[in-house]
Design an enzyme around this catalytic site. Structure first.
Site, short mmCIF file in Angstrom:
data_model
loop_
_atom_site.label_atom_id
_atom_site.label_comp_id
_atom_site.label_asym_id
_atom_site.label_seq_id
_atom_site.Cartn_x
_atom_site.Cartn_y
_atom_site.Cartn_z
N ARG A 32 -24.33 -118.70 27.25
CA ARG A 32 -24.16 -119.27 28.59
C ARG A 32 -22.69 -119.49 28.95
NH1 ARG A 32 -29.12 -123.59 29.58
NH2 ARG A 32 -30.81 -122.11 29.13
N ASP A 141 -30.34 -134.46 40.81
CA ASP A 141 -30.09 -133.58 39.68
C ASP A 141 -28.60 -133.62 39.36
OD1 ASP A 141 -31.89 -131.23 38.27
OD2 ASP A 141 -29.75 -130.78 38.18
#
Length: 284
Positions: A32, A141
């Site tokens: 990632r 979030d």
């Protein structure tokens, strides 16, 4: 990436997001963050770590946290928690809040919005019973990127096929090119804010219902306990907390107790009332 680089990244992510990484996740970090390197024009992970250590790249810090945050979600995910909302929690709170006609719901790990929009559609379907009521759905979030997608309410064909009944797709979505956009009146039911769960959130409460699903699994035990106890603090005395199927409060805090009927549903341990147990208020 050296061992010291990996140790730094583990500590950095734990401090910034609560994410607890083990050695077996090293491949995930490399994969990632390799993407972050390419997008940022950085030659390798060691150079990325050097820039993070400098503390002068807030944009890079944000990109690293967002890259390592799992944002897997879909409409009516796991089905049970939404059946529970429709058949048990909503009838329960319509009765309990009849004098105020207000209900506050928090989706604490909203990702790209499918969870809060699923709840908003269920509320819309209950409109005949809820005339004059004020509903608030707050969705938060840590990732601002996914929140922007959630606000737009635009989803591709694969996303609307995951868990969304065809009747709801036709009723609540309009096709825009090769994507589907959720109806404006459903989008208007949800407020999106950026929020990091490992930081303070007392200012948001109190809430009647909190959905905090499939996020605690990424935290270590100490962080789980801390988040759960702070969630308890902003729940109404008879409030409800829903966790993911692989999550529990057992062994973490005595402030919450599991509902005897419905898996994943918790209430304040200290709350006592003449109200029947949560799972017995209504039947599906």
């Amino acid at each position: 990436m050296t061992e010291l680089d990996f140790e730094f990244l583990c500590a950095f992510l734990k401090t910034r997001s609560g994410l607890s990484l083990t050695v077996d996740k090293r491949y995930l970090v490399e994969s990632r963050l390799g993407t972050v390197c390419r997008q940022s024009g950085i030659d390798n992970l060691s150079l990325l770590v050097a820039q993070l250590r400098s503390g002068r790249r807030s944009d890079l810090e944000t990109a690293v946290v967002e890259a390592m945050t799992t944002n897997e979600t879909f409409f009516f995910r796991d089905k049970g928690p939404f059946d529970l909302f429709r058949d048990v929690l909503l009838p329960r709170f319509l009765a309990a809040r009849a004098s105020t006609r207000k209900l506050r719901i928090w989706c604490a790990a909203a990702s790209t919005g499918q969870e809060p929009y699923s709840l908003a559609m269920l509320l819309d379907q209950a409109s005949a019973r809820t005339a004059g009521w004020q509903f608030e759905i707050l969705a938060t979030d840590i990732s601002t990127e996914v929140l922007e997608k959630a606000k737009a309410g635009l989803y591709n064909q694969f996303e609307v096929q995951r868990g969304l009944p065809i009747q709801m797709l036709l009723k609540y979505f309009t096709q825009v090119g090769d994507q589907w956009q959720i109806a404006p009146h459903i989008r208007a039911k949800v407020d999106y804010w950026p929020l990091n769960l490992i930081k303070g959130f007392n200012h948001l409460g109190p809430f009647d219902i909190i959905y905090c699903r499939n996020v605690l699994i990424y935290f270590d035990k100490t962080t789980k306990t801390d988040v759960l106890e702070r969630l308890t603090n902003i729940m109404m005395p008879d409030g409800a907390l829903l966790l993911g199927a692989a999550e529990t409060v057992i062994g973490l805090t005595d402030a919450l107790s599991p509902d005897p009927v419905n898996r994943g549903l918790y209430g304040k341990a200290s709350h006592s009332s003449a109200t029947p147990p949560m799972g017995l208020v209504a039947s599906s």
